[in-house]
Design an enzyme around this catalytic site. Structure first.
Site, mmCIF file in Angstrom:
data_model
loop_
_atom_site.group_PDB
_atom_site.id
_atom_site.type_symbol
_atom_site.label_atom_id
_atom_site.label_comp_id
_atom_site.label_asym_id
_atom_site.label_seq_id
_atom_site.Cartn_x
_atom_site.Cartn_y
_atom_site.Cartn_z
ATOM 1 N N HIS A 236 37.944 40.547 30.667
ATOM 2 C CA HIS A 236 38.477 39.181 30.564
ATOM 3 C C HIS A 236 37.928 38.391 29.369
ATOM 4 C CE1 HIS A 236 40.130 39.616 34.649
ATOM 5 N NE2 HIS A 236 38.956 40.028 35.046
HETATM 6 O O1 RIB Z 1 37.915 35.522 36.194
HETATM 7 C C1 RIB Z 1 37.163 36.144 35.187
HETATM 8 C C2 RIB Z 1 36.055 35.249 34.725
HETATM 9 O O2 RIB Z 1 35.148 35.038 35.787
HETATM 10 C C3 RIB Z 1 35.207 35.878 33.588
HETATM 11 O O3 RIB Z 1 34.715 34.852 32.767
HETATM 12 C C4 RIB Z 1 34.095 36.550 34.325
HETATM 13 O O4 RIB Z 1 32.898 36.635 33.538
HETATM 14 C C5 RIB Z 1 33.873 35.593 35.459
HETATM 15 O O5 RIB Z 1 33.039 34.554 34.988
#
Ligand code: RIB
Ligand code: CA
Length: 286
Positions: A236
């Site tokens: 992500h």
């Molecule tokens: O949903 C994904 C996010 O949530 C990313 O930033 C991961 O590191 C968590 O913080």
């Protein structure tokens, strides 16, 4: 060259984002890294940030930010990231300095003193960024854009509707989304397409100290992702950095995006005005 500040909650994917940004000094000048409670407690994510920065030999100032969201208690993401917040690799605990200022003051000072506009890379709940904009509203003029990982238009991952970073602090997200600063939002609709495969993870094994660290991070993260139905691993946070390095590999639409902050089942949902009915100015959404 972009001058950037990375606000994060390492977090396996935060770690990959930091390491990737650090690998392109000719494109990204990292003014600093700040931490905020999210994937794990502030103490744990700051330890993880220290370990990553120390491991890669960075000399980048690190500042600790807010422990808790603006209104609610912290809801950590340990199901995905483990008890330490970055389970998997072992770090020998070498120290790394943390500046004395709180991250909010640190962000303000770094942006103010930079001769050019600064890009904020937001990889965590937006608590620090919201406070920066509330306490020092004049600083908005010096912010080029916010490249963030967070939200989602078609679905959530923390609830059916809300993505984790927004769900943890929707009030902060609301402040940021209403700041008028251009936002490039890499929501789940984007980041769940940015996956690293099991095979690619294996290929990183024993190919040098940094790639092996990435292997150990992703090995845990991939195993942990199975509980959520993933086979390959969505990295992500890496999208928010990758967009600054190679925007051409992304496609997106300028939409007006807002956040739900009330306590109902949609708390933390981000929604886009897909048919431009609201009359509001669109922000970038990728
Ligand atoms: O949903 C994904 C996010 O949530 C990313 O930033 C991961 O590191 C968590 O913080
Ligand atoms: Ca994160």
């Amino acid at each position: 060259m972009k001058h950037i500040l990375i606000d994060c909650d390492p977090g396996h994917d935060d770690a990959l984002a930091i390491m990737t940004a650090f690998a392109y000094p000719e494109h990204l000048h990292i003014l600093g890294v700040t931490t905020v409670g999210g994937n794990q407690t502030l103490e744990k994510v700051t330890t993880n940030a220290k370990n990553i920065l120390e491991f890669i030999g960075a000399e980048i100032p690190l500042a600790k930010g807010q422990k808790e969201p603006l209104v609610k208690a912290l809801n950590t993401g340990e199901q995905a990231h483990g008890d330490s917040g970055m389970d998997g690799p072992y770090f020998d605990g070498k120290d790394y300095p943390v500046v004395s200022e709180n991250a909010v003051r640190f962000l303000y000072e770094k942006i103010l003193s930079c001769p050019e506009k600064v890009t904020i890379v937001a990889l965590a709940p937006l608590t620090n960024i919201a406070l920066l904009l509330k306490v020092y509203p004049e600083i908005k003029e010096k912010i080029e854009c916010i490249s963030m990982m967070g939200g989602g238009i078609s679905h959530g991952n923390c609830t059916e509707l809300a993505e984790f970073n927004i769900y943890v602090d929707p009030e902060a997200a609301h402040i940021v989304f209403h700041s008028g600063i251009p936002i490039v939002m890499s929501g789940l609709d984007v980041t769940e397409k940015a996956v690293i495969t099991v095979q690619e993870i294996e290929e990183l094994k024993n190919k040098g100290r940094v790639s092996h660290l990435v292997f150990e991070l992703l090995k845990f993260y991939n195993e942990s992702g199975k509980q959520f139905g993933f086979i390959d691993s969505p990295v992500h946070d890496l999208c928010a950095i990758e967009y600054l390095l190679a925007p051409e590999i992304f496609s997106g639409t300028d939409w007006y995006v807002d956040v739900i902050t009330d306590d109902g089942c949609a708390r933390g949902q981000t929604f886009a005005d897909l048919r431009a009915l609201s009359g509001h100015e669109p922000k970038y959404m990728y």
